[in-house]
Design an enzyme around this catalytic site. Structure first.
Site, PDB file in Angstrom:
ATOM      1  N   GLY A  79       0.641  -1.491  -0.127  1.00 37.46           N
ATOM      2  CA  GLY A  79       0.482  -0.168   0.102  1.00 37.46           C
ATOM      3  C   GLY A  79       1.096   0.958   0.210  1.00 37.46           C
ATOM      4  O   GLY A  79       2.122   0.899   0.060  1.00 37.46           O
ATOM      5  N   GLU A  80       0.929   2.189  -0.538  1.00 38.72           N
ATOM      6  CA  GLU A  80       0.754   3.660  -0.341  1.00 38.72           C
ATOM      7  C   GLU A  80       0.039   4.791   0.122  1.00 38.72           C
ATOM      8  O   GLU A  80      -1.037   4.618   0.003  1.00 38.72           O
ATOM      9  CB  GLU A  80       1.628   4.035  -1.860  1.00 38.72           C
ATOM     10  N   GLY A  97      -0.664   8.516   2.362  1.00 33.00           N
ATOM     11  CA  GLY A  97       0.209  10.445   2.768  1.00 33.00           C
ATOM     12  C   GLY A  97       1.628  10.130   3.519  1.00 33.00           C
ATOM     13  O   GLY A  97       2.441  10.893   2.316  1.00 33.00           O
ATOM     14  N   VAL A 156       3.679   0.836   2.674  1.00 29.77           N
ATOM     15  CA  VAL A 156       3.944  -0.662   3.194  1.00 29.77           C
ATOM     16  C   VAL A 156       4.625  -1.815   2.420  1.00 29.77           C
ATOM     17  O   VAL A 156       3.568  -1.668   1.191  1.00 29.77           O
ATOM     18  CB  VAL A 156       2.864  -0.900   3.750  1.00 29.77           C
ATOM     19  N   LYS A 206       6.831  -1.178   6.955  1.00 26.02           N
ATOM     20  CA  LYS A 206       6.100   0.621   6.885  1.00 26.02           C
ATOM     21  C   LYS A 206       7.517   1.559   6.379  1.00 26.02           C
ATOM     22  O   LYS A 206       8.335   1.436   7.677  1.00 26.02           O
ATOM     23  CB  LYS A 206       5.583   0.829   8.078  1.00 26.02           C
ATOM     24  N   ASP A 214      -6.754   7.192  17.115  1.00 28.03           N
ATOM     25  CA  ASP A 214      -7.684   7.583  15.194  1.00 28.03           C
ATOM     26  C   ASP A 214      -7.637   6.168  15.427  1.00 28.03           C
ATOM     27  O   ASP A 214      -7.740   5.530  14.484  1.00 28.03           O
ATOM     28  CB  ASP A 214      -6.216   7.739  14.771  1.00 28.03           C
TER      29      ASP A 214
END
Length: 484
Positions: free
Chosen positions: A223-224, A226, A230, A245, A339
């Site tokens: 994944g990508e 901001g 990863v 990460k 979060d």
């Protein structure tokens, strides 16, 4: 006629963004914002531009130092062309521009076909920049179509789909060699893991992706986001499969972002719970800052909801109980997540559940805590954030996670956030002043609705006294369902 967002004063003076279509631009200090401005007077998520067919609206997101239009502090304003927008030390204008004649950008060519890239390509989003390298629209299209064809020929099993900390899966997967790109070494040894067997000679990585980071061999991009990337990786000696990460290079140069990244590693490695994604290691290798964590082959709840549409009450409760167990453990360790949201809750087909992304977490003490952010700055995803965190993040305590978990459970049952999805200004007003929208499902027991409403109470003192108390209430509702 096109519009241009131009920064005329401040550290980013000279920045210009061409606007050719409707949409939203989130502005703030956080790297995940559409327009991230490194200005100490800005809040993490400072204001929102909403561009419609016939108007542009600017909404202040309860920022500490305010958003100003023509010298006047605003909450919400319909902009006129050439209005002066003041954000901290930066002065921004929205102004009309004419379509420019296409001219090549010196030194910028497509890394795949070698075609010159023009100013117009960048201005009107006909190129993509991936890991510091640019590609033209044609090559981007070819790789996306190639990926679609491969996916259609051999669809992935759901167990192989992974999404960490809300990062979107990268669409780039090269189908031919690229000059200068880093490729993994040819190896015939196979990786043996619980998930799958992968011949390393078949590993194909996007251009610009490192083949190794420290002792880890990179296998694929998971994944990508901001903040960074990863990767799925294998330890060179132990042959274990992990997720890596990595913080983006340009962000690693910003002390506050790097400090938060390091804090995530320190807090994460101190947490050892079956329902928390385990962090193994962290470090720096060749100017790449990384965190090595448990590889969990599952999906976040947002993705699960898109695929299944409807989650049973019993399943949602089982997930919620495990999440409250994890957060109760973290709170007892003195850590607040801050979060909690559906995209940070991962599940797999065996209904194992993991809480991910402690990037915004902080060490909490009753006497106060050292903050990585200034008082009043807003962190977290707005749709699930607590009222007190919206108003002043300095004074949050573990009950902020109770609110966010309640909102996440609501989403799992309803399919939408309790206070709306957008516009963000309206969502903020709802969180601060309005009750959640009523749950429409007839199969949701009234005791569960009461639990969720108490968890999402506006006033901190009206919520559950602790995450453990919320967990026990959820368990009681679940036990009642099983006896029916």
């Amino acid at each position: 006629m096109y519009f241009e967002l131009a920064i005329l004063k401040g550290k980013l003076a000279g920045y210009r963004k061409t606007i050719t279509k409707t949409g939203r631009i989130l502005i703030g200090r956080d790297a995940s914002c559409d327009l991230a401005i490194d200005d100490p007077l800005l809040s993490r998520q400072h204001c929102l531009l909403e561009i419609a067919e016939n108007q542009v609206k600017l909404t202040d997101l309860k920022s500490r130092n305010g958003t100003y239009v023509n010298g006047k502090r605003i909450e919400e304003e319909i902009l006129k062309l050439n209005d002066e927008i003041k954000l901290g030390k930066h002065v921004v204008y929205l102004q009309p521009i004419q379509k420019q004649t296409a001219t090549p950008v010196p030194g910028r060519i497509c890394n795949r076909c070698g075609k010159d890239l023009k100013e117009e390509d960048f201005a009107f989003l006909k190129t993509t920049n991936y890991a510091g390298t640019s590609y033209c629209k044609v090559c981007i299209g070819q790789t996306i179509e190639s990926r679609k064809a491969r996916a259609k020929a051999a669809p992935l099993d759901s167990k192989e789909e992974v999404k960490l900390q809300g990062m979107q899966t990268s669409p780039f997967s090269p189908n031919k060699s690229v000059p200068g790109a880093v490729s993994p070494p040819k190896m015939t040894k196979k990786i043996i893991s619980d998930e799958m067997t992968i011949p390393l000679s078949n590993v194909s990585l996007p251009p610009g992706t490192p083949s190794t980071i420290g002792h880890y061999q990179i296998l694929e991009v998971l994944g990508e986001g901001g903040m960074g990337f990863v990767y799925k990786a294998q330890h060179s000696f132990l042959e274990t499969i992990v997720a890596i990460k990595v913080i983006k290079e340009e962000l690693a140069a910003q002390p506050d972002i790097l400090k938060r990244f390091v804090q995530e590693a320190k807090l994460g490695v101190s947490l050892d719970h079956p329902n928390i994604l385990k962090i193994h290691d962290a470090g720096e290798s060749d100017n790449i800052f990384f965190i090595s964590m448990e590889y969990f082959p599952g999906q976040d709840i947002t993705s699960v909801m898109k695929r299944k549409k409807n989650i049973s009450v019993s399943t949602a409760l089982k997930w919620a109980i495990k999440m409250s167990d994890a957060l109760s453990y973290a709170h007892k360790k003195g850590v607040i997540h801050r979060d909690v949201k559906p995209s940070n809750i991962l599940v797999n087909d065996q209904e194992e559940v993991k809480l991910a992304d402690f990037g915004l977490a902080k060490a909490w003490q009753k006497a106060g805590a050292n903050q990585l952010t200034a008082s009043g700055q807003m962190l977290g995803t707005i749709q699930y954030i607590s009222p007190e965190q919206l108003e002043n993040s300095k004074n949050v305590d573990p009950k902020t996670d109770i609110f966010s978990l309640g909102a996440s459970i609501y989403y799992t049952l309803a399919g939408y956030p309790p206070f709306g999805q957008e516009p963000l200004g309206k969502v903020i007003q709802n969180i601060l002043h309005s009750p959640p929208a009523p749950l429409q499902r007839a199969d949701i027991p009234k005791p569960l609705i009461s639990v969720l409403m108490k968890a999402m109470a506006k006033k901190v003192e009206e919520r559950f006294a602790s995450m453990e108390e919320l967990r026990n209430s959820l368990q009681k509702v679940y036990d009642g369902l099983q006896q029916q």
